[in-house]
Design a protein around this motif. Structure first.
Motif, PDB file in Angstrom:
ATOM      1  N   ILE A  65      40.188  28.790 127.739  1.00 49.90           N
ATOM      2  CA  ILE A  65      38.834  28.397 127.337  1.00 49.90           C
ATOM      3  C   ILE A  65      37.962  29.646 127.353  1.00 49.90           C
ATOM      4  O   ILE A  65      37.954  30.401 128.333  1.00 49.90           O
ATOM      5  N   TRP A  66      37.201  29.836 126.258  1.00 52.44           N
ATOM      6  CA  TRP A  66      36.230  30.917 126.148  1.00 52.44           C
ATOM      7  C   TRP A  66      34.867  30.298 125.849  1.00 52.44           C
ATOM      8  O   TRP A  66      34.781  29.225 125.258  1.00 52.44           O
ATOM      9  N   ALA A  67      33.786  31.011 126.213  1.00 49.43           N
ATOM     10  CA  ALA A  67      32.433  30.585 125.864  1.00 49.43           C
ATOM     11  C   ALA A  67      31.495  31.773 126.060  1.00 49.43           C
ATOM     12  O   ALA A  67      31.874  32.788 126.649  1.00 49.43           O
ATOM     13  N   ASP A  68      30.270  31.638 125.570  1.00 54.54           N
ATOM     14  CA  ASP A  68      29.272  32.679 125.826  1.00 54.54           C
ATOM     15  C   ASP A  68      28.864  32.674 127.297  1.00 54.54           C
ATOM     16  O   ASP A  68      28.613  33.712 127.883  1.00 54.54           O
ATOM     17  N   SER A  69      28.771  31.463 127.879  1.00 49.82           N
ATOM     18  CA  SER A  69      28.466  31.345 129.307  1.00 49.82           C
ATOM     19  C   SER A  69      28.987  30.006 129.815  1.00 49.82           C
ATOM     20  O   SER A  69      29.329  29.119 129.037  1.00 49.82           O
ATOM     21  N   ALA A  70      29.041  29.889 131.146  1.00 47.22           N
ATOM     22  CA  ALA A  70      29.514  28.651 131.772  1.00 47.22           C
ATOM     23  C   ALA A  70      28.854  28.490 133.135  1.00 47.22           C
ATOM     24  O   ALA A  70      28.483  29.474 133.779  1.00 47.22           O
ATOM     25  N   VAL A  71      28.713  27.237 133.544  1.00 45.12           N
ATOM     26  CA  VAL A  71      28.160  26.904 134.854  1.00 45.12           C
ATOM     27  C   VAL A  71      29.068  25.855 135.486  1.00 45.12           C
ATOM     28  O   VAL A  71      29.466  24.897 134.833  1.00 45.12           O
ATOM     29  N   VAL A 116      32.034  27.861 122.150  1.00 47.90           N
ATOM     30  CA  VAL A 116      33.125  27.411 123.019  1.00 47.90           C
ATOM     31  C   VAL A 116      34.415  27.339 122.202  1.00 47.90           C
ATOM     32  O   VAL A 116      34.426  26.828 121.083  1.00 47.90           O
ATOM     33  N   ARG A 117      35.490  27.872 122.768  1.00 51.35           N
ATOM     34  CA  ARG A 117      36.821  27.766 122.161  1.00 51.35           C
ATOM     35  C   ARG A 117      37.789  27.256 123.218  1.00 51.35           C
ATOM     36  O   ARG A 117      37.826  27.765 124.334  1.00 51.35           O
ATOM     37  N   TYR A 118      38.552  26.241 122.841  1.00 49.56           N
ATOM     38  CA  TYR A 118      39.586  25.656 123.700  1.00 49.56           C
ATOM     39  C   TYR A 118      40.894  25.799 122.939  1.00 49.56           C
ATOM     40  O   TYR A 118      40.957  25.533 121.737  1.00 49.56           O
ATOM     41  N   GLN A 119      41.939  26.188 123.650  1.00 44.64           N
ATOM     42  CA  GLN A 119      43.243  26.357 123.004  1.00 44.64           C
ATOM     43  C   GLN A 119      44.352  26.006 123.983  1.00 44.64           C
ATOM     44  O   GLN A 119      44.312  26.400 125.138  1.00 44.64           O
ATOM     45  N   ARG A 146      43.605  23.509 118.917  1.00 39.55           N
ATOM     46  CA  ARG A 146      42.492  24.458 119.004  1.00 39.55           C
ATOM     47  C   ARG A 146      41.216  23.686 118.709  1.00 39.55           C
ATOM     48  O   ARG A 146      41.199  22.824 117.825  1.00 39.55           O
ATOM     49  N   LEU A 147      40.167  24.005 119.443  1.00 39.77           N
ATOM     50  CA  LEU A 147      38.901  23.323 119.258  1.00 39.77           C
ATOM     51  C   LEU A 147      37.790  24.358 119.380  1.00 39.77           C
ATOM     52  O   LEU A 147      37.850  25.236 120.250  1.00 39.77           O
ATOM     53  N   THR A 148      36.782  24.253 118.528  1.00 39.00           N
ATOM     54  CA  THR A 148      35.573  25.065 118.675  1.00 39.00           C
ATOM     55  C   THR A 148      34.389  24.116 118.771  1.00 39.00           C
ATOM     56  O   THR A 148      34.397  23.039 118.171  1.00 39.00           O
ATOM     57  N   ALA A 149      33.368  24.515 119.533  1.00 37.40           N
ATOM     58  CA  ALA A 149      32.206  23.658 119.737  1.00 37.40           C
ATOM     59  C   ALA A 149      30.997  24.497 120.140  1.00 37.40           C
ATOM     60  O   ALA A 149      31.132  25.656 120.543  1.00 37.40           O
ATOM     61  N   ASP A 150      29.816  23.892 120.034  1.00 38.91           N
ATOM     62  CA  ASP A 150      28.587  24.542 120.487  1.00 38.91           C
ATOM     63  C   ASP A 150      28.448  24.448 122.004  1.00 38.91           C
ATOM     64  O   ASP A 150      27.908  25.347 122.640  1.00 38.91           O
ATOM     65  N   GLN A 151      28.913  23.344 122.561  1.00 38.65           N
ATOM     66  CA  GLN A 151      28.832  23.118 124.003  1.00 38.65           C
ATOM     67  C   GLN A 151      29.962  22.179 124.410  1.00 38.65           C
ATOM     68  O   GLN A 151      30.425  21.367 123.619  1.00 38.65           O
ATOM     69  N   ALA A 152      30.398  22.289 125.659  1.00 40.27           N
ATOM     70  CA  ALA A 152      31.431  21.382 126.162  1.00 40.27           C
ATOM     71  C   ALA A 152      31.236  21.160 127.655  1.00 40.27           C
ATOM     72  O   ALA A 152      30.636  21.994 128.345  1.00 40.27           O
ATOM     73  N   ARG A 153      31.737  20.041 128.119  1.00 35.72           N
ATOM     74  CA  ARG A 153      31.719  19.722 129.549  1.00 35.72           C
ATOM     75  C   ARG A 153      33.140  19.381 129.970  1.00 35.72           C
ATOM     76  O   ARG A 153      33.869  18.715 129.237  1.00 35.72           O
ATOM     77  N   TYR A 154      33.488  19.826 131.166  1.00 29.69           N
ATOM     78  CA  TYR A 154      34.784  19.482 131.727  1.00 29.69           C
ATOM     79  C   TYR A 154      34.531  18.773 133.047  1.00 29.69           C
ATOM     80  O   TYR A 154      33.866  19.304 133.933  1.00 29.69           O
ATOM     81  N   PHE A 155      35.052  17.560 133.159  1.00 26.06           N
ATOM     82  CA  PHE A 155      34.921  16.752 134.360  1.00 26.06           C
ATOM     83  C   PHE A 155      36.253  16.847 135.100  1.00 26.06           C
ATOM     84  O   PHE A 155      37.187  16.096 134.806  1.00 26.06           O
ATOM     85  N   SER A 156      36.345  17.779 136.031  1.00 25.73           N
ATOM     86  CA  SER A 156      37.638  18.072 136.658  1.00 25.73           C
ATOM     87  C   SER A 156      38.159  16.926 137.523  1.00 25.73           C
ATOM     88  O   SER A 156      39.364  16.789 137.697  1.00 25.73           O
TER      89      SER A 156
END
Length: 82
Positions: A35-41, A55-58, A63-73
């Protein structure tokens, strides 16, 4: 963290736990997920990650690209927007 992560900072909030801030993160996860992004919290209190801008997920098949994403671990759910 993978190559390219620029910076990391953590704050501990009484009663809320740790909040972690990442600049240009590149995360290497289990089963070949990246997972890549400009920033994360990351919010420890509710086991939530927020990925912000570009945001890039692979993984091996997707493969997925998005403006924003949330991960609920706590439930293993990745939700993308934009």
């Amino acid at each position: 963290m993978g190559e390219g992560t620029a910076s990391f900072r953590q704050e501990n909030i009484p009663g809320r736990g740790a909040i972690q801030y990442f600049s240009r993160p590149h995360f290497l996860c289990d089963q070949g997920v990246e997972i890549w992004a400009d920033s994360a919290v990351s919010y420890e209190a509710d086991s939530t990650w927020v990925f912000i801008r570009r945001v890039r997920y692979q993984d091996g098949d997707r493969r997925l690209t998005a403006d924003q994403a949330r991960y609920f671990s706590s439930v293993g759910r990745f939700q993308a927007q934009g």
